[in-house]
Motif scaffolding. Structure first.
Motif, short mmCIF file in Angstrom:
data_model
loop_
_atom_site.label_atom_id
_atom_site.label_comp_id
_atom_site.label_asym_id
_atom_site.label_seq_id
_atom_site.Cartn_x
_atom_site.Cartn_y
_atom_site.Cartn_z
N LYS A 53 1.08 4.06 -2.99
CA LYS A 53 0.80 5.48 -2.76
C LYS A 53 1.92 6.36 -3.31
O LYS A 53 1.68 7.45 -3.83
CB LYS A 53 0.60 5.74 -1.26
CG LYS A 53 -0.76 5.26 -0.75
CD LYS A 53 -0.93 5.58 0.73
CE LYS A 53 -2.32 5.20 1.22
NZ LYS A 53 -2.49 5.49 2.66
N LYS A 54 3.15 5.87 -3.22
CA LYS A 54 4.28 6.60 -3.81
C LYS A 54 4.15 6.61 -5.33
O LYS A 54 4.40 7.63 -5.97
CB LYS A 54 5.60 5.96 -3.39
CG LYS A 54 5.94 6.11 -1.93
CD LYS A 54 7.24 5.38 -1.60
CE LYS A 54 7.55 5.47 -0.11
NZ LYS A 54 8.77 4.68 0.24
N ASN B 176 1.31 9.00 -6.53
CA ASN B 176 1.40 10.37 -6.04
C ASN B 176 1.43 11.41 -7.15
O ASN B 176 0.79 12.45 -7.06
CB ASN B 176 2.64 10.52 -5.14
CG ASN B 176 2.70 11.86 -4.45
OD1 ASN B 176 1.69 12.33 -3.91
ND2 ASN B 176 3.85 12.49 -4.45
N LEU C 52 0.84 -1.21 0.00
CA LEU C 52 0.00 0.00 0.00
C LEU C 52 0.87 1.26 0.00
O LEU C 52 0.63 2.20 -0.77
CB LEU C 52 -0.93 0.00 1.21
CG LEU C 52 -1.78 1.25 1.43
CD1 LEU C 52 -2.72 1.48 0.25
CD2 LEU C 52 -2.58 1.13 2.73
N GLY C 53 1.89 1.26 0.85
CA GLY C 53 2.81 2.40 0.90
C GLY C 53 3.52 2.60 -0.42
O GLY C 53 3.67 3.73 -0.91
N LEU D 221 -8.28 5.54 -4.29
CA LEU D 221 -6.87 5.25 -4.05
C LEU D 221 -6.07 5.36 -5.35
O LEU D 221 -4.90 5.76 -5.35
CB LEU D 221 -6.73 3.84 -3.46
CG LEU D 221 -5.33 3.39 -3.04
CD1 LEU D 221 -4.77 4.28 -1.94
CD2 LEU D 221 -5.36 1.94 -2.58
N ASN D 222 -6.72 5.05 -6.47
CA ASN D 222 -6.09 5.10 -7.79
C ASN D 222 -6.17 6.48 -8.45
O ASN D 222 -5.85 6.62 -9.63
CB ASN D 222 -6.72 4.07 -8.71
CG ASN D 222 -6.13 2.68 -8.56
OD1 ASN D 222 -5.11 2.39 -9.16
ND2 ASN D 222 -6.76 1.84 -7.76
N HIS D 223 -6.65 7.47 -7.70
CA HIS D 223 -6.84 8.83 -8.24
C HIS D 223 -7.89 8.86 -9.35
O HIS D 223 -7.78 9.63 -10.31
CB HIS D 223 -5.52 9.42 -8.75
CG HIS D 223 -4.59 9.84 -7.65
ND1 HIS D 223 -3.47 10.60 -7.86
CD2 HIS D 223 -4.62 9.58 -6.31
CE1 HIS D 223 -2.83 10.80 -6.71
NE2 HIS D 223 -3.52 10.18 -5.76
#
Length: 268
Positions: free
Chosen positions: A146-147, A150, A142-143, A181-183
């Motif tokens: 997210k990177k 971004n 998950l981390g 989460l996927n923008h």
């Protein structure tokens, strides 16, 4: 073993004098999770939709679907516990199953809910080490995702789950959380959980950049994309893997890999 006092995700209190040894799972993604937690030997019943892992269809007894089950078969399997989900299974089904044995009900809307489910299963089935390992792997993935996401700009999407009538993923569900989460901004996020929509109004509803056609529960094909594209101005229709957007549990680890590939393909 000490007596277990646990509360499931709809607030039902459970007391177990011993860890349940005979499990029936009525949710495909949770069946996969139980397997990944090393609990295959304890699973005695599944649904006809529990297709992962593949060999379960020939080694474990099917007791029906997610909305309709054979109660006689379930009773004959003498389960210690039945695993259900608030969205996948009906309240009527859960209440009737409680006459057979304890029913553990999950409620997964957010990624955090998913972590809690895995922790709960670890405690419930004496698989704490494996549960911790999976949560650690998912936390790292998950981390990392997210990177990755971004710097990717937000795009408007419509996520279709059904045809005749057309239905989409709205708000307050796991699909919408993964879209965010996927923008991806869901143009139907104010219309309810799984609203029925008029395809001719899609531009007025939000003129999406992408129209996602899911592989499940309705198996959309390329031809459906051609049909829907007649009602849009600039939207790109994309066939997406429904399991990656709607299955929770351990499947989320594969989903992060899939999402990276999806963004790469959308950027081409």
């Amino acid at each position: 073993m000490k007596t277990l006092f646990l509360i499931d995700q709809i607030g039902t209190e459970h007391i177990f004098e011993a860890s349940p040894q005979r499990i029936i799972s009525l949710v495909p993604s949770q069946t996969e999770l139980l397997y990944d937690l090393g609990l295959e030997a304890k699973i005695v019943g599944i649904t006809k939709f529990c297709v992962h892992p593949y060999h379960f269809k020939s080694t474990i007894k099917s007791v029906g679907g997610t909305k309709k089950v054979n109660y006689r078969k379930i009773k004959e399997l003498q389960p210690d516990i039945i695993i259900c989900n608030k969205e996948e299974n009906t309240l009527e089904m859960v209440e009737r199953l409680r006459e057979i044995c304890p029913v553990w009900v999950t409620d997964i809307v957010t990624v955090e809910d998913n972590f809690q489910m895995i922790t709960d299963f670890g405690q419930l089935f004496n698989a704490r080490t494996e549960a911790r390992k999976w949560n650690d792997k998912l936390t790292f993935a998950l981390g990392d995702f997210k990177k990755f996401i971004n710097g990717i700009p937000v795009k408007r999407v419509a996520y279709f789950i059904w045809k005749k009538p057309y239905m989409v993923a709205g708000s307050n569900n796991f699909i919408n959380e993964l879209l965010k989460l996927n923008h991806f901004e869901n143009i139907y996020s104010t219309k309810g959980r799984y609203p029925e929509v008029a395809i001719e109004d899609i531009v007025a509803e939000g003129d999406p950049d992408y129209i996602f056609l899911s592989s499940e529960p309705y198996p959309f094909k390329k031809e459906d994309g051609y049909e829907i594209s007649n009602y849009t101005e600039n939207a790109q229709t994309v066939l997406v893997d429904g399991e990656m957007f709607s299955w929770y549990g351990s499947r989320l680890l594969k989903a992060f890999v899939y999402f990276k590939m999806l963004h790469s393909n959308l950027g081409k």
